[in-house]
Design a protein around this motif. Structure first.
Motif: not given
Lengths: 395, 480
Positions: B360-379
């Motif tokens: 997403p940007n030069v910092k890269g994917w933040p990873g960790g808990d940020a991978w999971i929100n209601s949409t990504t978890l349901l997907t």
């Protein structure tokens, strides 16, 4: 004194709620019963062709090919007016329900889409990296009441934005689909888990809470839409659909503090005019639709809409009939309790060639105003430093 | 007497020292250093000691991909932003680029799945998220491919060398505007990010250091074929003051200065720890490992070995949220599945928030808990549900009115679902899988599939095959 008055108001409202539940929204005290709708203009809308300084020769000097011709501008004052595609906002403007905020920005602006939107969504300083959205910080320190389906819902985007990092937030496109898929989410189990697993269980819990709130309040179609005095305009486009989705779930009695709706496509580096006209039309029509629908629910006075974007555009058009990333921008605040009018500063274009615009309103002033004056919550520790509020709201 | 006890102890010692890491240990090691863990691989590692297992992993690293890249990666390409194109030509070019980008993503995911050394891919992904470049800005899929090859070749090599190489990498130079940095008109983008995100981390340099370092990188440029070229006439030969030192530094001097700072070793060690071990670093371990990394002149392999041999690593089961590729590719690896269209899998990963080649940007994917929100978890769950619906023994779900099972109808329904999902030949056959790998009981399946006990305890008397579906949908399957 203030606290006592709040307390009495809360008591009064509490009594009324028990007797006259249908009036509860109209008489609710300041608090999360009042809804904030954030509208993200993704890509960085060109504010100078949205709120147009049509009396300025400099405007037409800087924008020989994309400037909006004076006769087409919907005049708001002798200096500025709206893009012609935004005519459906005029009735709200005339009703003093639209605050036009000119020159919204922050010090040392960052012109990267990603970094800049992160600054807006975390309400950080430009050289500060925060892992949580500004609303997440607010709701952690001053939570929404237990009966709420979620702190907020996110429409038309996958990204939680200001609700990122721990708020109770769900992403919705179709509430029925959501409720159906939510069956895949597990019931929360008590027990000691790693923080990773705790986070997942929390999100599963958020999903189930929101889904059960949505299901407990089945869709209530209006008794006879044709008879309704304010039959909502027909929805067209994704933005209007998102507005209708939001209005539908609120009509069901679902309680949330925040909704965030994203309107995408404002990254107009080339051939800007037709794209921006279409998007601004969708925006204005959608906002007018939102008013109609919220008014029909008796909630317009408890609805506040604030637009935002990562940045504005450079005053001088580029060589491709578009505009490049700039700084300060024009935004809108709407609602039944908004003190309509012009705020901030009309873009100072004189003498400008390749420069960028200074800001007149720090966006964190707007957030502080929302937190303190809209919700009656404490904003003092949310933004690192205090930001003066603006007199944008009626009591 | 004393002697006898000693002898006894000596006899016992080897048992302890050489006790295998077991199935759970093997699953943990393979999942963290690769993508998922297949029961056959687990069986291979389970009898080994920690040291043997880690050495085996490190001895089997390949430095080039096995999967053939798309043919166009070696073809010449048009410069993005080429003028004099009609609208139709522009659209066609854009369409072609998008297709190439999808093929490239699919190519890498396929490599992750089939690679005999998933560790190489895991580390390539780590560097991709450290030395970030993104296709959206770079604009040329060929350059992103070249960068990927570079990252894989040096993935377990030397960090200092990698830093020097990546600074001259054409995709990186376009992504961080090195190409627009010239004498008198410095562009600070690369100078800032190399300090903030690649070496030191925030707070360990000043704005002055950035401005002066940007001058040192002037003259680094790309030729008309997007290959690195040094243009002396664009280089600022004046004296610069960086970290208190003064001299006519060039870009390589700046990189060497950054490498001389132990903070760089610490910054990278910490990031690798969070990637492979846990989000909560242990200060004593970080100090010891970063001192080792610094002393070894930034050799990556010994750092990795030492990190994987810390007790903290072996006690970190379940502390990391699986990234989208760890979840999707890992599930395919675990169950021996291959989708026909890797581009569809790339699309799924994009939906899940990990669009490879496009952080997403030069910092890269933040990873960790940020991978999971209601949409990504349901997907995520929908993906697993699709597989595990399949995984639920078919006879459970297609009972006819007379009590007979309509297996034909069950199969057809399953195929229909997979076609709709665009994942047709994925055939998770729980009975077969369980039989091949002797997954007899629910406990066997749990040990092979989960890092921690299921959040939803399984009903008693489930067979291994029956346990697969509930285990895949359990929240514990999302962590490793």
């Amino acid at each position: 004194m203030f606290q006592r008055r709040e307390f009495l108001k809360a008591m009064g409202a509490g009594l009324l709620v028990s007797v006259l539940p249908n009036l509860s929204y109209a008489l609710a005290p300041a608090g999360y019963q009042r809804l904030l709708v954030l509208v993200e203009l993704k890509g960085g809308n060109d504010g100078l062709n949205t709120v147009i300084p049509y009396s300025s020769d400099d405007y037409y000097r800087l924008r020989p090919s994309i400037g909006i011709a004076r006769p087409q501008v919907l005049q708001l004052s002798e200096q500025v007016g709206l893009h012609p595609a935004m005519h459906s906002l005029l009735p709200l403007w005339q009703n003093h329900e639209v605050a036009v905020l000119q020159g919204v920005g922050y010090p040392e602006p960052n012109l990267s889409h990603f970094r800049s939107i992160e600054i807006w969504e975390t309400a950080s300083a430009s050289n500060q990296y925060l892992g949580e959205g500004w609303l997440t910080r607010l709701f952690r320190s001053q939570p929404t009441p237990p009966g709420f389906a979620a702190d907020g819902v996110v429409l038309s985007s996958q990204n939680l934005g200001p609700l990122d990092g721990g708020a109770r937030a769900v992403v919705l496109s179709n509430p029925q689909d959501f409720a159906r898929q939510a069956k895949l989410a597990a019931d929360q189990q008590a027990g000691a888990h790693s923080s990773a697993l705790s986070h997942i269980l929390k999100v599963e819990g958020d999903i189930r809470t929101a889904a059960s709130a949505l299901q407990q309040a089945p869709m209530k179609p209006p008794a006879n839409p044709a008879d309704a005095p304010t039959a909502p305009p027909k929805a067209a486009g994704g933005f209007a659909q998102a507005i209708n989705t939001l209005a539908d779930i609120l009509q069901n009695g679902t309680r949330i503090a925040v909704a965030r709706i994203t309107l995408t496509g404002f990254d107009t580096h080339g051939n800007q005019q037709p794209t921006q006209a279409r998007l601004l039309g969708e925006l204005a029509d959608g906002l007018a639709l939102l008013k109609t629908r919220m008014q029909a629910q008796g909630r317009w006075d408890d609805t506040l809409v604030l637009s935002y974007a990562e940045f504005g555009r450079r005053p001088r058009e580029n060589g491709n009939r578009g505009t490049d990333h700039g700084t300060a921008n024009s935004h809108f605040l709407l609602g039944g309790r908004v003190k309509g009018g012009l705020y901030g500063q009309t873009a100072p274009l004189a003498g400008l060639s390749d420069g960028n615009l200074p800001y007149a309103i720090d966006f964190r002033q707007l957030y502080s105003t929302v937190v303190q004056d809209w919700w009656g919550k404490d904003a003092s520790s949310l933004f690192g430093q205090r930001f003066g509020r603006l007199p944008l709201l009626r009591a | 007497m004393n002697c006898v006890i000693r002898l006894l102890l000596l006899a016992l010692l080897p048992l302890q020292a050489w006790a295998g890491i077991g199935e759970a240990g093997a699953r943990h090691l393979l999942s963290r250093t690769g993508f998922g863990a297949n029961p056959a691989q687990i069986a291979l590692y389970a009898p080994l000691s920690r040291q043997q297992a880690v050495d085996r992993l490190l001895d089997h690293v390949s430095y080039s991909a096995l999967t053939a890249p798309p043919a166009w990666v070696n073809e010449p390409f048009d410069r993005p932003g080429k003028t004099n194109l009609s609208e139709d030509e522009k659209k066609a070019l854009q369409k072609e680029r998008n297709e190439h980008a999808q093929e490239l993503r699919g190519w890498w995911l396929e490599e992750m799945r089939i690679s005999p050394s998933p560790l190489a891919e895991k580390m390539t992904l780590f560097w991709h998220n450290h030395f970030v470049s993104a296709l959206d800005k770079v604009g040329v899929p060929q350059l992103m491919y070249q960068q990927n090859v570079l990252l894989r070749r040096q993935a377990l090599g030397n960090f200092g060398q990698l830093l020097h190489t990546i600074a001259r990498d054409p995709a990186m130079m376009r992504y961080l505007d090195t190409v627009n940095n010239r004498k008198g008109q410095p562009n600070e983008n690369f100078a800032r990010e190399v300090m903030e995100l690649f070496t030191l981390g925030e707070g360990h340099y000043s704005e002055q250091d950035i401005r002066q370092a940007a001058r040192a990188f002037t003259g680094w440029s790309l030729d008309k074929d997007f290959q690195f070229v040094y243009r002396p006439n664009l280089h600022d030969n004046g004296d610069k003051t960086i970290f208190g030192q003064q001299g006519n530094f060039d870009g390589d001097d700046v990189l060497d200065m950054l490498l001389r700072k132990p903070q760089t070793a610490r910054f990278v060690t910490l990031k690798l720890w969070k990637y492979l071990v846990s989000p909560a670093p242990n200060e004593a371990d970080i100090q010891r490992l970063s001192a080792l990394f610094y002393r070894d002149n930034y050799e990556i392999r010994p750092l990795l070995r030492a990190m994987l041999l810390t007790p903290a690593f072996w006690n970190s089961q379940g502390q990391l949220v699986k990234s989208p590729v760890e979840l999707t590719v890992g599930t395919l690896v675990t169950f021996d599945l291959t989708p026909p269209d890797w581009r569809a899998l790339a699309g799924l990963n994009r939906q899940l928030g990990q669009d490879v080649f496009n952080p997403p940007n030069v910092k890269g994917w933040p990873g960790g808990d940020a991978w999971i929100n209601s949409t990504t978890l349901l997907t995520r769950k929908q993906f697993l549900d699709r597989l595990s619906h399949d995984a639920a023994p078919i006879r459970n779900s297609f009972v006819m009115a007379d009590g007979q099972m309509d297996e034909q109808r069950g199969r057809e329904a399953r195929i229909r679902r997979l076609v709709q999902a665009g994942l047709r030949p994925i055939k998770l056959q729980p009975d077969e899988w369980a039989a091949i790998y002797h997954v007899n009981t629910a406990a066997d399946a749990t040990r092979l599939l989960l890092a921690v006990p299921p959040a939803q305890p399984l009903p008693a008397d489930m067979t291994g095959a029956q346990a697969i579906a509930p285990l895949l949908l359990d929240p514990a399957y999302q962590v490793h």
